[in-house]
Design an enzyme around this catalytic site. Structure first.
Site, mmCIF file in Angstrom:
data_model
loop_
_atom_site.group_PDB
_atom_site.id
_atom_site.type_symbol
_atom_site.label_atom_id
_atom_site.label_comp_id
_atom_site.label_asym_id
_atom_site.label_seq_id
_atom_site.Cartn_x
_atom_site.Cartn_y
_atom_site.Cartn_z
ATOM 1 N N ASP A 99 0.868 -1.188 0.000
ATOM 2 C CA ASP A 99 0.000 0.000 0.000
ATOM 3 C C ASP A 99 0.899 1.229 0.000
ATOM 4 O OD1 ASP A 99 -1.554 2.172 0.612
ATOM 5 O OD2 ASP A 99 -2.691 1.178 2.197
ATOM 6 N N VAL A 100 1.024 1.875 -1.158
ATOM 7 C CA VAL A 100 2.002 2.963 -1.279
ATOM 8 C C VAL A 100 1.523 4.276 -0.651
ATOM 9 C CG1 VAL A 100 3.179 1.946 -3.280
ATOM 10 C CG2 VAL A 100 1.297 3.572 -3.651
ATOM 11 N N ASN A 117 2.353 5.867 -10.355
ATOM 12 C CA ASN A 117 1.011 5.982 -10.952
ATOM 13 C C ASN A 117 -0.129 5.853 -9.940
ATOM 14 O OD1 ASN A 117 -1.175 5.467 -13.172
ATOM 15 N ND2 ASN A 117 -1.186 3.597 -11.908
ATOM 16 N N SER A 172 -1.907 15.047 -13.284
ATOM 17 C CA SER A 172 -3.237 15.182 -13.889
ATOM 18 C C SER A 172 -3.403 16.583 -14.445
ATOM 19 C CB SER A 172 -4.315 14.937 -12.822
ATOM 20 O OG SER A 172 -5.596 15.249 -13.331
ATOM 21 N N SER A 205 -5.812 18.089 -13.637
ATOM 22 C CA SER A 205 -6.338 18.741 -12.428
ATOM 23 C C SER A 205 -5.231 19.369 -11.584
ATOM 24 C CB SER A 205 -7.091 17.731 -11.563
ATOM 25 O OG SER A 205 -8.160 17.184 -12.258
ATOM 26 N N TYR A 235 -8.200 16.641 -4.575
ATOM 27 C CA TYR A 235 -7.546 15.943 -5.691
ATOM 28 C C TYR A 235 -6.689 16.931 -6.495
ATOM 29 C CZ TYR A 235 -6.980 12.970 -9.821
ATOM 30 O OH TYR A 235 -6.458 12.227 -10.862
ATOM 31 N N LYS A 289 -2.540 16.794 -7.036
ATOM 32 C CA LYS A 289 -1.867 16.676 -8.331
ATOM 33 C C LYS A 289 -0.971 17.895 -8.591
ATOM 34 C CE LYS A 289 -3.316 12.595 -9.384
ATOM 35 N NZ LYS A 289 -2.380 11.465 -9.489
ATOM 36 N N THR A 323 -11.422 5.041 -17.238
ATOM 37 C CA THR A 323 -11.004 3.963 -16.326
ATOM 38 C C THR A 323 -12.088 3.821 -15.254
ATOM 39 O OG1 THR A 323 -9.920 5.448 -14.753
ATOM 40 C CG2 THR A 323 -8.546 4.612 -16.559
HETATM 41 N N1 LIG Z 1 -8.620 8.209 -15.100
HETATM 42 C C1 LIG Z 1 -8.438 9.508 -15.200
HETATM 43 O O1 LIG Z 1 -9.307 10.246 -15.716
HETATM 44 C C2 LIG Z 1 -7.152 10.132 -14.725
HETATM 45 C C3 LIG Z 1 -6.828 11.402 -15.205
HETATM 46 C C4 LIG Z 1 -5.652 12.000 -14.776
HETATM 47 C C5 LIG Z 1 -4.818 11.339 -13.893
HETATM 48 N N2 LIG Z 1 -5.163 10.098 -13.430
HETATM 49 C C6 LIG Z 1 -4.247 9.459 -12.494
HETATM 50 O O2 LIG Z 1 -3.774 8.265 -13.063
HETATM 51 C C7 LIG Z 1 -3.476 7.330 -12.018
HETATM 52 C C8 LIG Z 1 -4.197 6.023 -12.300
HETATM 53 O O3 LIG Z 1 -5.590 6.285 -12.364
HETATM 54 P P1 LIG Z 1 -6.662 5.261 -12.972
HETATM 55 O O4 LIG Z 1 -7.706 6.075 -13.636
HETATM 56 O O5 LIG Z 1 -5.989 4.176 -13.708
HETATM 57 O O6 LIG Z 1 -7.304 4.740 -11.607
HETATM 58 P P2 LIG Z 1 -7.882 3.314 -11.170
HETATM 59 O O7 LIG Z 1 -8.611 3.545 -9.906
HETATM 60 O O8 LIG Z 1 -8.604 2.699 -12.311
HETATM 61 O O9 LIG Z 1 -6.550 2.498 -10.895
HETATM 62 C C9 LIG Z 1 -5.683 2.952 -9.869
HETATM 63 C C10 LIG Z 1 -4.801 1.830 -9.454
HETATM 64 O O10 LIG Z 1 -3.983 2.283 -8.365
HETATM 65 C C11 LIG Z 1 -4.116 1.380 -7.288
HETATM 66 N N3 LIG Z 1 -3.905 2.069 -6.031
HETATM 67 C C12 LIG Z 1 -4.618 3.086 -5.502
HETATM 68 N N4 LIG Z 1 -4.147 3.410 -4.298
HETATM 69 C C13 LIG Z 1 -3.105 2.570 -4.048
HETATM 70 C C14 LIG Z 1 -2.228 2.402 -2.976
HETATM 71 N N5 LIG Z 1 -2.350 3.144 -1.878
HETATM 72 N N6 LIG Z 1 -1.270 1.456 -3.048
HETATM 73 C C15 LIG Z 1 -1.149 0.689 -4.161
HETATM 74 N N7 LIG Z 1 -1.979 0.786 -5.214
HETATM 75 C C16 LIG Z 1 -2.941 1.714 -5.153
HETATM 76 C C17 LIG Z 1 -5.517 0.821 -7.432
HETATM 77 O O11 LIG Z 1 -5.668 -0.373 -6.722
HETATM 78 C C18 LIG Z 1 -5.566 0.625 -8.945
HETATM 79 O O12 LIG Z 1 -4.874 -0.518 -9.356
HETATM 80 C C19 LIG Z 1 -3.906 7.997 -10.714
HETATM 81 O O13 LIG Z 1 -2.799 8.603 -10.104
HETATM 82 C C20 LIG Z 1 -4.892 9.053 -11.187
HETATM 83 O O14 LIG Z 1 -5.005 10.115 -10.281
HETATM 84 C C21 LIG Z 1 -6.299 9.481 -13.829
#
Ligand SMILES: NC(=O)c1ccc[n+]([C@@H]2O[C@H](COP(=O)([O-])OP(=O)(O)OC[C@H]3O[C@@H](n4cnc5c(N)ncnc54)[C@H](O)[C@@H]3O)[C@@H](O)[C@H]2O)c1
Length: 256
Positions: A61-62, A88, A139, A141, A152, A156, A186
């Site tokens: 858990d990061v 990520n 992001s 954001s 959020y 970011k 996602t």
């Molecule tokens: N989807 C979007 O629209 C979007 C846009 C900009 C940025 N992001 C960023 O991209 C990254 C990935 O987002 P996503 O849309 O794939 O999300 P998601 O929720 O589909 O996947 C996130 C992944 O991170 C893991 N995770 C979360 N917290 C964790 C922790 N404490 N320890 C280990 N693993 C952990 C989750 O289990 C999952 O596998 C995030 O940082 C998110 O903020 C997403």
């Protein structure tokens, strides 16, 4: 095959953008450590890579120091070093300032910002030895301000600031860059932007709100991440690369 013999750790790689990055690195010859919060979530995700010795589990858990150390230690134990760290993992929180209590604030900051600091710290000696690089998934954001997602957005923005400061601190050994995706389809986005509980309507509204009238895909996001991590980006350092169809460059309201 830009990443043959390169060792990569992708945090939050059990689904979404992280999983797409892991797949793309593996397809280009890298060895990839797959991180997720728990042994179980990583084991489920690893089923996809059965028989592929280049994919290894790196649970932790990061949002905790212990989890960051465990994830990096698993990658180092498997690979004996590390060339690329993709920070990520992250969580979304939808809520106004009034709706954001201390628990929510801490959860967002720990998952999105503390994770970058402490995964990087644990990986630093190996990345220095490899003259490697880091890509932080920030992001759009972190650039534009949005209502009802203040914690959020703040998290970011902090990732972008960390990216710049780390890029200066680690030069000339390690490049550090960030990617700033707009909305990417996602699980996170579908749940986070659901309109009155309707995920399809939420995604439709998001698509409409972009200049290109579409949102990003995980494959596009992985492609941009791999570019920043590759030798093609060897003189790019400290940037937050927008990948948002132009959403941060101006106001796209039409005059007609
Ligand atoms: N989807 C979007 O629209 C979007 C846009 C900009 C940025 N992001 C960023 O991209 C990254 C990935 O987002 P996503 O849309 O794939 O999300 P998601 O929720 O589909 O996947 C996130 C992944 O991170 C893991 N995770 C979360 N917290 C964790 C922790 N404490 N320890 C280990 N693993 C952990 C989750 O289990 C999952 O596998 C995030 O940082 C998110 O903020 C997403």
């Amino acid at each position: 095959m830009r990443f043959t013999d390169k060792s990569v750790l992708v945090t939050g790689a059990t689904r979404g953008i992280g999983a797409a990055c892991a797949r793309a690195f593996l397809a280009e010859g890298a060895r990839v450590a797959i991180n997720g919060r728990t042994d179980t979530s990583v084991a489920v995700a690893m089923a996809e890579y059965e028989g592929n010795a280049n994919a290894v589990a790196a649970p932790g858990d990061v949002s905790t120091l212990e989890g960051c150390n465990a994830a990096v230690a698993a990658a180092l134990a498997a690979f004996g070093g590390l060339d690329i760290l993709i920070n990520n993992a992250g969580v979304f929180f939808r809520g106004t300032v009034e709706e954001t209590d201390e628990t929510a604030w801490d959860a967002v900051m720990n998952a999105n910002v503390k994770s970058v600091q402490f995964c990087t710290r644990a990986a630093l000696p190996a990345l220095r030895a490899a003259k490697g690089n880091i890509v932080n998934i920030a992001s759009e954001s972190g650039i534009n301000g949005y209502p009802e997602t203040t914690a959020y957005c703040a998290s970011k923005g902090a990732v972008l600031s960390l990216t710049r400061a780390m890029a200066m601190e680690f030069a000339p050994d390690i490049r550090v860059n960030a990617l700033c995706p707009g909305v990417v389809e996602t699980d996170m986005a579908r749940a986070g932007f659901a309109a009155g509980g309707d995920e399809e309507e939420g995604m439709r509204l998001q698509r409409e709100s972009y200049p290109l009238k579409r949102i990003g895909t995980v494959e596009q996001t992985a492609a941009a991440t791999l570019f920043l991590a590759s030798a093609d980006a060897d003189f790019i350092n400290g940037v937050g690369l927008p990948m948002e169809g132009g959403a941060t460059v101006g106001n796209w309201r039409s005059l007609s």
